[in-house]
Design a protein around this motif. Structure first.
Motif, mmCIF file in Angstrom:
data_model
loop_
_atom_site.group_PDB
_atom_site.id
_atom_site.type_symbol
_atom_site.label_atom_id
_atom_site.label_comp_id
_atom_site.label_asym_id
_atom_site.label_seq_id
_atom_site.Cartn_x
_atom_site.Cartn_y
_atom_site.Cartn_z
ATOM 1 N N LYS A 53 102.804 9.830 51.424
ATOM 2 C CA LYS A 53 101.600 9.981 52.730
ATOM 3 C C LYS A 53 101.296 8.517 52.915
ATOM 4 O O LYS A 53 100.410 7.896 53.380
ATOM 5 C CB LYS A 53 100.405 8.718 51.284
ATOM 6 C CG LYS A 53 100.845 10.138 50.144
ATOM 7 C CD LYS A 53 98.644 10.054 49.185
ATOM 8 C CE LYS A 53 99.195 11.174 48.227
ATOM 9 N NZ LYS A 53 99.333 12.738 48.659
ATOM 10 N N MET A 54 102.503 7.403 53.497
ATOM 11 C CA MET A 54 102.455 7.236 55.185
ATOM 12 C C MET A 54 103.195 7.463 55.660
ATOM 13 O O MET A 54 104.513 8.931 55.858
ATOM 14 C CB MET A 54 103.227 5.908 54.517
ATOM 15 C CG MET A 54 102.685 5.301 53.277
ATOM 16 S SD MET A 54 103.706 3.603 53.140
ATOM 17 C CE MET A 54 102.863 2.206 54.648
ATOM 18 N N LYS A 55 102.580 7.476 57.447
ATOM 19 C CA LYS A 55 103.007 7.902 58.393
ATOM 20 C C LYS A 55 103.266 6.802 59.215
ATOM 21 O O LYS A 55 101.809 6.744 60.112
ATOM 22 C CB LYS A 55 103.202 9.254 58.410
ATOM 23 C CG LYS A 55 100.910 9.597 58.387
ATOM 24 C CD LYS A 55 100.516 10.539 58.533
ATOM 25 C CE LYS A 55 99.213 10.512 58.850
ATOM 26 N NZ LYS A 55 98.935 12.121 58.929
ATOM 27 N N GLU A 56 103.977 7.412 60.556
ATOM 28 C CA GLU A 56 103.613 6.226 61.671
ATOM 29 C C GLU A 56 104.042 7.846 62.979
ATOM 30 O O GLU A 56 104.700 8.485 62.460
ATOM 31 C CB GLU A 56 105.074 5.752 61.608
ATOM 32 C CG GLU A 56 104.812 4.521 60.387
ATOM 33 C CD GLU A 56 103.176 3.175 60.880
ATOM 34 O OE1 GLU A 56 102.780 2.981 60.141
ATOM 35 O OE2 GLU A 56 103.033 2.935 61.937
ATOM 36 N N LYS A 57 103.805 7.707 64.124
ATOM 37 C CA LYS A 57 103.624 8.129 65.148
ATOM 38 C C LYS A 57 104.934 7.271 65.288
ATOM 39 O O LYS A 57 105.146 6.280 66.460
ATOM 40 C CB LYS A 57 102.715 7.373 66.155
ATOM 41 C CG LYS A 57 101.208 8.488 66.133
ATOM 42 C CD LYS A 57 100.352 8.686 66.985
ATOM 43 C CE LYS A 57 98.830 8.925 66.313
ATOM 44 N NZ LYS A 57 98.491 8.629 67.925
ATOM 45 N N VAL A 66 102.445 15.456 60.599
ATOM 46 C CA VAL A 66 103.047 15.295 60.125
ATOM 47 C C VAL A 66 102.345 15.224 58.190
ATOM 48 O O VAL A 66 101.062 14.711 58.468
ATOM 49 C CB VAL A 66 104.501 13.802 59.461
ATOM 50 C CG1 VAL A 66 105.136 14.410 60.922
ATOM 51 C CG2 VAL A 66 103.266 12.833 59.814
ATOM 52 N N SER A 67 103.150 15.500 57.211
ATOM 53 C CA SER A 67 102.587 15.186 55.794
ATOM 54 C C SER A 67 103.537 14.740 55.346
ATOM 55 O O SER A 67 104.896 15.166 54.638
ATOM 56 C CB SER A 67 101.730 16.790 55.822
ATOM 57 O OG SER A 67 101.459 16.304 53.926
ATOM 58 N N ARG A 68 103.517 13.676 54.093
ATOM 59 C CA ARG A 68 104.010 13.538 53.223
ATOM 60 C C ARG A 68 103.697 12.919 51.713
ATOM 61 O O ARG A 68 103.236 12.499 51.345
ATOM 62 C CB ARG A 68 104.662 11.853 53.787
ATOM 63 C CG ARG A 68 105.901 11.570 52.472
ATOM 64 C CD ARG A 68 107.321 11.720 53.320
ATOM 65 N NE ARG A 68 108.009 11.474 52.523
ATOM 66 C CZ ARG A 68 109.254 9.813 52.651
ATOM 67 N NH1 ARG A 68 108.405 8.896 53.441
ATOM 68 N NH2 ARG A 68 110.131 10.433 51.451
ATOM 69 N N GLU A 69 103.862 14.329 51.100
ATOM 70 C CA GLU A 69 102.863 14.041 50.038
ATOM 71 C C GLU A 69 103.552 14.021 49.114
ATOM 72 O O GLU A 69 103.742 13.908 47.808
ATOM 73 C CB GLU A 69 101.955 15.566 49.341
ATOM 74 C CG GLU A 69 100.937 15.980 50.779
ATOM 75 C CD GLU A 69 100.097 15.004 50.492
ATOM 76 O OE1 GLU A 69 99.112 14.783 49.712
ATOM 77 O OE2 GLU A 69 99.354 14.598 51.501
ATOM 78 N N LYS A 70 104.865 14.421 48.810
ATOM 79 C CA LYS A 70 106.282 14.297 47.897
ATOM 80 C C LYS A 70 106.678 13.806 48.485
ATOM 81 O O LYS A 70 107.207 13.964 50.160
ATOM 82 C CB LYS A 70 106.746 15.449 47.058
ATOM 83 C CG LYS A 70 105.275 16.090 46.175
ATOM 84 C CD LYS A 70 106.307 17.155 45.349
ATOM 85 C CE LYS A 70 105.096 17.677 44.451
ATOM 86 N NZ LYS A 70 105.660 18.745 43.912
ATOM 87 N N LYS A 71 107.674 12.697 47.271
ATOM 88 C CA LYS A 71 108.649 11.455 48.465
ATOM 89 C C LYS A 71 110.109 12.137 48.815
ATOM 90 O O LYS A 71 110.258 11.981 50.222
ATOM 91 C CB LYS A 71 109.596 10.585 46.828
ATOM 92 C CG LYS A 71 110.359 9.870 48.056
ATOM 93 C CD LYS A 71 110.371 8.931 46.584
ATOM 94 C CE LYS A 71 111.357 7.302 47.842
ATOM 95 N NZ LYS A 71 111.743 6.373 46.030
ATOM 96 N N GLU A 72 109.635 13.646 48.519
ATOM 97 C CA GLU A 72 111.305 14.273 49.190
ATOM 98 C C GLU A 72 110.947 15.021 50.232
ATOM 99 O O GLU A 72 111.930 16.118 50.495
ATOM 100 C CB GLU A 72 112.226 14.996 47.184
ATOM 101 C CG GLU A 72 111.166 16.283 47.277
ATOM 102 C CD GLU A 72 110.099 15.978 46.101
ATOM 103 O OE1 GLU A 72 110.326 14.419 46.146
ATOM 104 O OE2 GLU A 72 109.647 16.584 45.403
#
Lengths: 115, 111
Positions: A53-57, A66-72
């Motif tokens: 759930k973290m993202k950086e440009k 982007v999307s990071r809902e799960k670690k993998e």
């Protein structure tokens, strides 16, 4: 061995389409990255994620999300594909501890063509 | 400058040594990497060197680091046709989690 997989090796889309590129890693790595690779320019960082759930440009985030809902899993989204987004897209992951810590491991790449 | 620099092309004869050079940007970079990309594939980590080292050897590969000149080189001994690929130099800055890649050197090995 660390394994980073990308959903497609080759993809052809039309201008204006929404495009999803998926990346999955099996090493429980915290960090994940999306790059694009163009001849003579090397790799340019689009977005990265320190953890779920973290993202950086990165350096060239315009036109991407982007999307990071799960670690993998780390997904790259082109909201409205344009011809200048024709490129090779590479995903990478990096662990913070253990063997291979601090080293990025790359997937095989997705060659996207936007017509 | 802000860019990691490499020559774009190198051609050697099979059996000779290859030397790929790189100039990086930040003298405080902690890790310096060499990646190999074969045609149609992603990047594969070849080797890396910590900034407190000046040389690292791993079988046919020798990495030399000159921190004063911010110069990194990769020597491949007894170059084989299977070594034909693009080689990327990269640095990791200490102040930020970003890795900066060079443009890549395309190595062609002539039989």
């Amino acid at each position: 061995d660390v394994k980073v997989t990308q959903s497609s090796r080759y993809l052809v889309k039309r201008t204006g389409e929404k495009v999803f590129l998926e990346c999955v890693q099996d090493m429980d790595h915290e960090n994940m990255f999306w790059y694009r690779q163009d001849p003579g320019l090397g790799l340019r960082l689009i977005y990265f994620s320190y953890d779920v759930k973290m993202k950086e440009k990165g350096d060239i985030p315009e036109g991407y999300s982007v999307s990071r809902e799960k670690k993998e899993r780390f997904s790259l989204i082109l909201e409205s594909a344009s011809t200048n987004q024709t490129s090779m897209y590479l995903c990478a992951s990096r662990g913070l501890a253990g063997v291979g810590a601090d080293t990025q491991y790359f997937g095989p790449g997705t060659r996207l063509t936007v017509l | 400058g802000e860019d990691v620099e490499q020559s774009l092309f190198l051609s050697v004869r099979e059996g000779d040594s290859s030397v790929i050079n790189c100039t990086y940007t930040d003298s405080s970079s902690t890790y310096l990497y060499w990646y190999k990309q074969e045609p149609g594939a992603g990047l594969q980590l070849l080797t890396y060197i910590f900034s407190n080292m000046d040389m690292k050897q791993d079988q046919r590969l020798t990495v030399l680091l000159n921190k004063k000149d911010k110069h990194l080189s990769l020597r491949i001994a007894d170059t084989q046709t299977g070594d034909s690929a693009i080689y990327f130099c990269a640095e990791r800055k200490t102040s930020y989690d970003k890795v900066i890649f060079g443009p890549g050197t395309s190595l062609s090995v002539i039989p």
